[in-house]
Design a protein around this motif. Structure first.
Motif, PDB file in Angstrom:
ATOM      1  N   TYR A  53      33.965  32.247  18.980  1.00  0.00           N
ATOM      2  CA  TYR A  53      34.148  32.111  17.536  1.00  0.00           C
ATOM      3  C   TYR A  53      32.964  32.760  16.828  1.00  0.00           C
ATOM      4  O   TYR A  53      31.874  32.187  16.784  1.00  0.00           O
ATOM      5  CB  TYR A  53      34.279  30.643  17.148  1.00  0.00           C
ATOM      6  CG  TYR A  53      35.593  30.034  17.600  1.00  0.00           C
ATOM      7  CD1 TYR A  53      36.648  29.858  16.710  1.00  0.00           C
ATOM      8  CD2 TYR A  53      35.793  29.664  18.932  1.00  0.00           C
ATOM      9  CE1 TYR A  53      37.866  29.315  17.131  1.00  0.00           C
ATOM     10  CE2 TYR A  53      36.998  29.134  19.359  1.00  0.00           C
ATOM     11  CZ  TYR A  53      38.029  28.959  18.460  1.00  0.00           C
ATOM     12  OH  TYR A  53      39.232  28.431  18.873  1.00  0.00           O
ATOM     13  N   PRO A  54      33.132  33.964  16.284  1.00  0.00           N
ATOM     14  CA  PRO A  54      31.999  34.660  15.665  1.00  0.00           C
ATOM     15  C   PRO A  54      31.429  33.866  14.490  1.00  0.00           C
ATOM     16  O   PRO A  54      32.176  33.199  13.759  1.00  0.00           O
ATOM     17  CB  PRO A  54      32.619  35.978  15.178  1.00  0.00           C
ATOM     18  CG  PRO A  54      33.877  36.134  15.965  1.00  0.00           C
ATOM     19  CD  PRO A  54      34.368  34.746  16.220  1.00  0.00           C
ATOM     20  N   PRO A  55      30.124  33.929  14.280  1.00  0.00           N
ATOM     21  CA  PRO A  55      29.513  33.174  13.187  1.00  0.00           C
ATOM     22  C   PRO A  55      30.046  33.572  11.819  1.00  0.00           C
ATOM     23  O   PRO A  55      30.159  32.734  10.917  1.00  0.00           O
ATOM     24  CB  PRO A  55      28.018  33.467  13.324  1.00  0.00           C
ATOM     25  CG  PRO A  55      27.943  34.700  14.163  1.00  0.00           C
ATOM     26  CD  PRO A  55      29.123  34.670  15.061  1.00  0.00           C
ATOM     27  N   ARG A  56      30.385  34.852  11.653  1.00  0.00           N
ATOM     28  CA  ARG A  56      30.906  35.280  10.342  1.00  0.00           C
ATOM     29  C   ARG A  56      32.254  34.630  10.069  1.00  0.00           C
ATOM     30  O   ARG A  56      32.562  34.239   8.932  1.00  0.00           O
ATOM     31  CB  ARG A  56      31.033  36.810  10.300  1.00  0.00           C
ATOM     32  CG  ARG A  56      31.305  37.374   8.904  1.00  0.00           C
ATOM     33  CD  ARG A  56      31.296  38.900   8.948  1.00  0.00           C
ATOM     34  NE  ARG A  56      32.405  39.401   9.718  1.00  0.00           N
ATOM     35  CZ  ARG A  56      33.618  39.661   9.195  1.00  0.00           C
ATOM     36  NH1 ARG A  56      33.856  39.442   7.923  1.00  0.00           N
ATOM     37  NH2 ARG A  56      34.577  40.131   9.963  1.00  0.00           N
ATOM     38  N   PHE A  57      33.065  34.491  11.106  1.00  0.00           N
ATOM     39  CA  PHE A  57      34.349  33.814  10.954  1.00  0.00           C
ATOM     40  C   PHE A  57      34.136  32.335  10.638  1.00  0.00           C
ATOM     41  O   PHE A  57      34.807  31.763   9.769  1.00  0.00           O
ATOM     42  CB  PHE A  57      35.160  33.983  12.238  1.00  0.00           C
ATOM     43  CG  PHE A  57      36.429  33.178  12.276  1.00  0.00           C
ATOM     44  CD1 PHE A  57      37.401  33.343  11.305  1.00  0.00           C
ATOM     45  CD2 PHE A  57      36.641  32.255  13.291  1.00  0.00           C
ATOM     46  CE1 PHE A  57      38.583  32.604  11.345  1.00  0.00           C
ATOM     47  CE2 PHE A  57      37.815  31.517  13.340  1.00  0.00           C
ATOM     48  CZ  PHE A  57      38.779  31.689  12.353  1.00  0.00           C
ATOM     49  N   LEU A  58      33.195  31.699  11.327  1.00  0.00           N
ATOM     50  CA  LEU A  58      32.921  30.294  11.060  1.00  0.00           C
ATOM     51  C   LEU A  58      32.395  30.091   9.642  1.00  0.00           C
ATOM     52  O   LEU A  58      32.633  29.046   9.022  1.00  0.00           O
ATOM     53  CB  LEU A  58      31.922  29.755  12.079  1.00  0.00           C
ATOM     54  CG  LEU A  58      32.424  29.705  13.529  1.00  0.00           C
ATOM     55  CD1 LEU A  58      31.311  29.237  14.457  1.00  0.00           C
ATOM     56  CD2 LEU A  58      33.643  28.819  13.654  1.00  0.00           C
ATOM     57  N   ALA A  59      31.704  31.101   9.111  1.00  0.00           N
ATOM     58  CA  ALA A  59      31.240  31.010   7.724  1.00  0.00           C
ATOM     59  C   ALA A  59      32.390  31.171   6.726  1.00  0.00           C
ATOM     60  O   ALA A  59      32.347  30.624   5.629  1.00  0.00           O
ATOM     61  CB  ALA A  59      30.166  32.062   7.466  1.00  0.00           C
ATOM     62  N   LEU A  60      33.424  31.909   7.134  1.00  0.00           N
ATOM     63  CA  LEU A  60      34.574  32.112   6.251  1.00  0.00           C
ATOM     64  C   LEU A  60      35.498  30.897   6.215  1.00  0.00           C
ATOM     65  O   LEU A  60      36.135  30.617   5.198  1.00  0.00           O
ATOM     66  CB  LEU A  60      35.380  33.329   6.722  1.00  0.00           C
ATOM     67  CG  LEU A  60      34.794  34.711   6.475  1.00  0.00           C
ATOM     68  CD1 LEU A  60      35.617  35.765   7.211  1.00  0.00           C
ATOM     69  CD2 LEU A  60      34.756  35.011   4.983  1.00  0.00           C
ATOM     70  N   THR A  61      35.593  30.174   7.340  1.00  0.00           N
ATOM     71  CA  THR A  61      36.519  29.056   7.390  1.00  0.00           C
ATOM     72  C   THR A  61      35.913  27.811   6.766  1.00  0.00           C
ATOM     73  O   THR A  61      34.693  27.616   6.779  1.00  0.00           O
ATOM     74  CB  THR A  61      36.937  28.744   8.843  1.00  0.00           C
ATOM     75  OG1 THR A  61      37.789  27.592   8.838  1.00  0.00           O
ATOM     76  CG2 THR A  61      35.727  28.450   9.715  1.00  0.00           C
ATOM     77  N   LYS A  62      36.783  26.960   6.250  1.00  0.00           N
ATOM     78  CA  LYS A  62      36.308  25.688   5.690  1.00  0.00           C
ATOM     79  C   LYS A  62      36.407  24.560   6.715  1.00  0.00           C
ATOM     80  O   LYS A  62      36.091  23.411   6.402  1.00  0.00           O
ATOM     81  CB  LYS A  62      37.107  25.332   4.438  1.00  0.00           C
ATOM     82  CG  LYS A  62      38.585  25.016   4.681  1.00  0.00           C
ATOM     83  CD  LYS A  62      39.251  24.625   3.368  1.00  0.00           C
ATOM     84  CE  LYS A  62      40.674  24.107   3.589  1.00  0.00           C
ATOM     85  NZ  LYS A  62      41.294  23.640   2.330  1.00  0.00           N
ATOM     86  N   LEU A  63      36.844  24.881   7.937  1.00  0.00           N
ATOM     87  CA  LEU A  63      37.028  23.884   8.974  1.00  0.00           C
ATOM     88  C   LEU A  63      35.804  23.816   9.879  1.00  0.00           C
ATOM     89  O   LEU A  63      35.080  24.800  10.037  1.00  0.00           O
ATOM     90  CB  LEU A  63      38.269  24.212   9.808  1.00  0.00           C
ATOM     91  CG  LEU A  63      39.572  24.352   9.020  1.00  0.00           C
ATOM     92  CD1 LEU A  63      40.708  24.751   9.960  1.00  0.00           C
ATOM     93  CD2 LEU A  63      39.920  23.056   8.292  1.00  0.00           C
ATOM     94  N   ASP A  64      35.608  22.669  10.514  1.00  0.00           N
ATOM     95  CA  ASP A  64      34.464  22.548  11.417  1.00  0.00           C
ATOM     96  C   ASP A  64      34.809  23.099  12.794  1.00  0.00           C
ATOM     97  O   ASP A  64      35.949  23.483  13.072  1.00  0.00           O
ATOM     98  CB  ASP A  64      33.971  21.100  11.502  1.00  0.00           C
ATOM     99  CG  ASP A  64      34.982  20.145  12.132  1.00  0.00           C
ATOM    100  OD1 ASP A  64      35.708  20.558  13.056  1.00  0.00           O
ATOM    101  OD2 ASP A  64      35.032  18.979  11.705  1.00  0.00           O
ATOM    102  N   GLY A  65      33.809  23.124  13.659  1.00  0.00           N
ATOM    103  CA  GLY A  65      33.945  23.778  14.948  1.00  0.00           C
ATOM    104  C   GLY A  65      34.965  23.148  15.867  1.00  0.00           C
ATOM    105  O   GLY A  65      35.473  23.815  16.775  1.00  0.00           O
ATOM    106  N   ASN A  66      35.285  21.871  15.685  1.00  0.00           N
ATOM    107  CA  ASN A  66      36.307  21.231  16.498  1.00  0.00           C
ATOM    108  C   ASN A  66      37.696  21.484  15.937  1.00  0.00           C
ATOM    109  O   ASN A  66      38.618  21.852  16.669  1.00  0.00           O
ATOM    110  CB  ASN A  66      36.059  19.720  16.589  1.00  0.00           C
ATOM    111  CG  ASN A  66      35.309  19.343  17.840  1.00  0.00           C
ATOM    112  OD1 ASN A  66      35.148  20.138  18.761  1.00  0.00           O
ATOM    113  ND2 ASN A  66      34.824  18.111  17.875  1.00  0.00           N
ATOM    114  N   VAL A  67      37.858  21.294  14.658  1.00  0.00           N
ATOM    115  CA  VAL A  67      39.183  21.427  14.049  1.00  0.00           C
ATOM    116  C   VAL A  67      39.714  22.844  14.196  1.00  0.00           C
ATOM    117  O   VAL A  67      40.910  23.056  14.448  1.00  0.00           O
ATOM    118  CB  VAL A  67      39.148  21.009  12.568  1.00  0.00           C
ATOM    119  CG1 VAL A  67      40.497  21.262  11.894  1.00  0.00           C
ATOM    120  CG2 VAL A  67      38.778  19.532  12.433  1.00  0.00           C
TER     121      VAL A  67
END
Length: 313
Positions: A53-67
């Protein structure tokens, strides 16, 4: 690339990325796992088990790392990994399904997701788009929005050009090479499903679902053999319901041309904790059973697959 580390969820340390290609600059977006020589006319694919899961994608999503992982086919590439030692290549995505879904048409896009108009050639009215599960998904898990707002259209086009198209070019090459060498090819597209999945109104919860697009993507003998092998191991097996196969099965399954495609769904409750994403004690026995399943499926005689009339396509 030798394969991903054993940890299930990885986050890249650097955040200095701006494009889909940059998102995967340190991790191969997909890989072909194979031995020195292909010995069987089978190809396996796992398009939804990616867990980088790229960090830029994780910054774009409003969901946490589990969801955000709820759409992931956790460990499916490992469950079917025994096929490699048996002489078959396995194509495994490292990009996650929530980021890009390779089991869709290349341009199944929801125009409501993007700040700019989508190109006119996009399929914006498919059932999968309507359900929030297009090539660049809108939803994850139980209908949760991945993004807080609209995305630049470049997000979609970049992921499709940099990852989706090369993934399918590789899969096509594997199948064409297999067909040329053996005279036919069988694709087994490997997936997982929530334990909660039921068949019809009966409440029946299958361990496996074998899909062949209602007879359109593979010879009947191959489907019957797959169902029989899994049932013979003591598993409950459904056929085509509720999953008959996605784009990969539909697109590559051409029995009249001796190109067969099956989708195999396995219940996650057999091998993992669906809340914590950890493997359970059932993982190793299931992997052993699936290696045996692959070996027995691969032993199907060529003549049993036969030639179907062109109209069957």
């Amino acid at each position: 690339m030798a394969g991903l580390p054993d940890n299930a969820f990885m986050i890249e340390s650097s955040s200095q990325v701006t494009t889909a290609a940059d998102d995967f600059s340190s991790v191969t977006p997909f890989e072909v796992r194979c031995g020195a020589e292909q010995r069987v006319p089978f190809v396996f694919s796992s398009p939804h088990s990616g867990r980088f899961y790229p960090p830029r994608f994780l910054a774009l999503t409003k969901l946490d790392g589990n969801v955000i992982r709820r759409s992931e086919d956790c460990y499916v590439d490992e469950l079917f990994g025994g096929a490699v030692a048996l002489g078959a290549p396995l194509l495994a995505a490292n990009f996650p399904r929530a980021y890009l879904d390779a089991n869709r048409e290349p341009w199944e896009l929801d125009p409501r997701m993007f700040a700019e108009p989508v190109p006119p050639y996009c399929n914006i009215r498919s059932a999968r788009v309507a359900g929030g599960l297009g090539t660049v998904p809108k939803l994850v898990g139980e209908g949760l929005d991945i993004y807080a707002g609209r995305l630049p259209l470049d997000e979609a086009t970049g992921r499709i050009e940099a990852l989706y198209k090369p993934f399918h070019e590789t899969l096509k090459h594997l199948l064409m090479r297999t067909h040329a060498r053996f005279g036919f090819a069988v694709l087994v597209d490997c997936h997982s499903m929530p334990t909660s999945i039921r068949v019809g109104d009966t409440g029946f919860r299958p361990d496996f679902i074998v899909g062949d697009r209602f007879g359109m993507s593979a010879a009947p003998a191959l489907v019957e053999r797959a169902v029989s092998l899994l049932s013979g191991m003591g598993y409950t097996v459904a056929h085509n319901k509720p999953y008959a196969g996605g784009f990969i099965t539909e697109h590559y399954g051409r029995p009249a041309r001796r190109l067969h495609a099956l989708q195999v769904e396995v219940s996650r409750g057999l091998y993992m904790n669906e809340r914590t994403f950890q493997k359970t004690a059932g993982f190793a026995p299931l992997a052993d059973d699936l290696t045996r399943f692959c070996a027995d499926l691969m032993s199907i005689p060529d003549h049993e697959l036969g030639d179907l009339p062109v109209a069957a396509e």
